[in-house]
Write a protein that holds these residues in place. Structure first.
Motif: not given
Length: 668
Positions: A121-150
């Motif tokens: 059901s997750l539609k949007t998410i923002s991850l903070p400055e300082g994070l340097d890696h988005v790991p494997g399958s971290s958002f896999a099958s988040c079917m409602s996710l419309k936007s990601v702010n990296l």
């Protein structure tokens, strides 16, 4: 970080204490160190995670969300993290099906694989400055996710990070991101636009594979990209002309397979690739990488000197006719799969065609090349118009699905005197499953009984008939197949009856190594076939002065000597099949068995083979069958090496040690 937390918990267990687990405000926490705790389970609709929790008068700072903290949670709809949280462990929020909003800690620095996977059901998410890696399958099958702010600090994105995020329509790579894993956005059905960046050097395989609406990607934005990996844009909506960046040196398999791309163009300064008649080649023209699927050109003459066609190079193309040069050696898996190919020649130099190389094409009559040694899995599967196929005598194995569901296939001509092995597990993966119920198999004269007695063959055909043409089979060779030689001059071939030379200068091959990839050794002038009397003929190389030429064989080195089919005949016109002899350079006293007497041996126990290397270390071990086909490779070997194989007959084991090769031969 999770490993550290688990290690800390283990520390408490080692002290005789159980891990401390307690509940506060409907949330479960587990103590991870003397002063910290992690969220381990949630039982509330809105999880406002506190900065600190207290248990038995002791205060702990909440620094993590632990593994599976939200697994099987179908009630929590909102999660607010305190800024004390620095880590979300492996699968920390995996399966939080009802969560629609997540407020992420500004100090989050570590994410585990599958951290947010299956948050349906997750539609949007923002991850903070300082994070340097988005790991494997971290958002896999988040079917409602419309936007990601990296954040701009992201350097890498792991494999499958956004796999199956169907609602995602656009994605912009952070400025610092220079690499990804494989299949990052695979099957994102709604993805339409991607913005790349100059920092990207490496994209993994299939990053945008099967994104059917992806139509807007400017490859030129990735001006430092080193290569275009396998399946990168397979089955996307890319169309029109694609410009390949100056930095790209090579293509993987089926990069643009089944797209609407109509043309390729090289950016100025790219000297690693060349485009000729719309096809993309390596600069030396040895390898053909790709052809635009929707080119208006339907016929292509492949450049002379080209030796290979990359996997999926014509996958899904509208190409109808391809002419191959005499230099062509191989094409890889899916090379022409699902294309409109209806006409192609197979030069005798072609020795390998990969898995599904010609599957689902428009071919009708196929005569496979005379030097092919086996037919790959699904090689011609699904060719609905295929009515006739001729299998050369050199084929010893036919893999599963090879001609599967070729429903119009009514004529199969197999030229081998002994039935090739049909490899399959169940009926539906049989090489000839689903061919016409009226299919007839024709075989060399006098060989029908051998095929009829082989159930795997007889069960697939309505009838098996002898061909009018017999095969002229030799009775002996000198030197014998498998002989050890210091030098090779003349090869004598003896037949059971009078023999006629059909080709005075046959296209014989002497190959150092295996037949497919070995080094070709040629005489100074040509090969000559000679009549030696007593039903015997000879093959000899001629030097510049037309004297017999002698070839020195390296000690321990394997060689193949190949005499083409149709070189000799008998009085009734029967021709020889392709003849492949194997020789080994005779040991000069420094062979492996002499160096380590009684300590390095090859042992055979029924179906098992065991190579005992004794004190030798760092060896490269290769196992070949009698056709020179590589069956097994073991790198950096030492001690005892198991070489189990279903292959039977004459086998060769080659051991490379400190720059020198040694060869064992055995019969299994």
């Amino acid at each position: 970080m999770l490993l550290f937390a688990l290690a800390s918990a283990a520390f408490f267990v080692a002290k005789g204490q159980n891990p401390i687990v307690f509940t506060q405000d409907g949330m479960e926490f587990t103590v991870t160190s003397e002063n910290t705790a992690g969220l381990s389970d949630v039982g509330v609709l809105e999880a406002n995670i506190p900065e600190t929790v207290t248990y038995e008068g002791k205060q702990y700072t909440v620094t993590s969300i632990l593994e599976d903290a939200f697994n099987y949670n179908d009630s929590t709809t909102k999660v607010v993290m305190p800024n004390t949280i620095t880590e979300i462990a492996y699968a920390g929020m995996y399966g939080a099906e009802a969560v629609e909003e997540i407020v992420v800690s500004e100090n989050l620095r570590t994410l585990g694989d599958f951290a947010f996977a299956y948050c349906d059901s997750l539609k949007t998410i923002s991850l903070p400055e300082g994070l340097d890696h988005v790991p494997g399958s971290s958002f896999a099958s988040c079917m409602s996710l419309k936007s990601v702010n990296l954040p701009s600090t992201i350097k890498t994105i792991g494999s499958g990070a956004f796999y199956g995020c169907d609602a995602l329509t656009e994605f912009t790579f952070p400025a610092a991101c220079d690499s990804t894993g494989n299949n990052v956005f695979q099957t994102c059905e709604g993805l339409q636009k991607v913005v790349l960046n100059p920092a990207i050097r490496v994209l993994g395989e299939g990053v945008f594979c099967e994104c059917p609406k992806l139509a807007e990607v400017n490859l030129g934005d990735a001006s430092n990209l080193q290569s275009l990996p396998t399946y990168l844009f397979l089955e996307t909506a890319l169309s029109g002309e694609i410009t390949i960046p100056q930095s790209v040196e090579s293509f993987g398999n089926a990069v643009f397979g089944k797209t609407q791309v109509s043309a390729f163009k090289l950016a100025e300064g790219n000297d690693k690739l060349v485009i000729i008649n719309e096809a993309v080649y390596s600069a030396d023209k040895v390898l053909l990488y790709a052809f635009p699927p929707k080119s208006t050109t339907t016929e292509l003459k492949v450049e002379d000197g080209c030796r290979g066609i990359s996997g999926g190079a014509f996958n899904g193309c509208d190409i109808q006719k391809v002419t191959l040069p005499e230099t062509m050696r191989a094409f890889d898996e899916y090379a022409f799969s699902e294309s409109q190919l209806a006409e192609i020649n197979f030069p005798s130099s072609l020795v390998y065609m990969g898995v599904q190389a010609l599957s689902a094409t428009q071919l009708t009559n196929v005569v496979l090349p005379e030097n092919l040694t086996y037919i790959s899995e699904g090689m011609l599967a699904g060719c609905k118009k295929l009515t006739s196929v001729t299998i050369p005598s050199t084929v010893t194995d036919i893999e599963m699905y090879a001609f599967n569901t070729c429903s119009a296939l009514k004529e199969v001509h197999c030229l081998a005197t002994e039935p090739p092995v049909l490899n399959y597990y169940e009926g539906y993966d049989h090489p000839f499953y689903g061919i016409s119920s009226e299919a007839v198999l024709s075989v060399p004269k006098g060989c029908a009984n051998a095929y009829e007695n082989d159930y795997d063959w007889s069960d697939s055909f309505s009838s098996i008939v002898d061909n009018e043409v017999a095969v002229f089979v030799p009775t002996s060779f000198n030197p014998a197949d498998g002989a050890e030689l210091e030098q090779l001059e003349k090869v004598l071939v003896t037949f059971p009856e009078a023999v006629t030379i059909k080709e005075t200068h046959p296209e014989v091959q002497l190959i150092k190594g295996d037949e497919l990839t070995g080094e070709l050794i040629e005489p100074d002038s040509y090969w000559l076939a000679t009549d030696e009397g007593n039903n015997t003929v000879g093959i000899v190389g001629q030097d510049y002065d037309l004297f017999n030429q002698t070839f020195d064989l390296e000690p321990g080195q394997a060689y193949c000597f190949v005499i083409p089919a149709g070189t000799f005949s008998n009085a009734s016109g029967a021709l020889n099949q392709k003849i492949v002899l194997h020789f080994t350079g005779k040991s000069d006293g420094t062979g492996i068995c002499d160096l380590i007497t009684d300590n390095c041996v090859l042992l055979t126990y029924g179906d098992r083979m065991e190579l005992q290397l004794g004190s030798l270390t760092g060896c490269d071990v290769r196992l070949y069958d009698s056709t020179g086909r590589l069956l097994r490779t073991v790198a950096d070997a030492s001690g005892i090496v198991s070489l189990d194989t279903p292959a039977e007959g004459l086998l060769f084991v080659q051991v490379s040690y400190e720059g020198t090769s040694y060869t064992f031969k055995t019969v299994k």
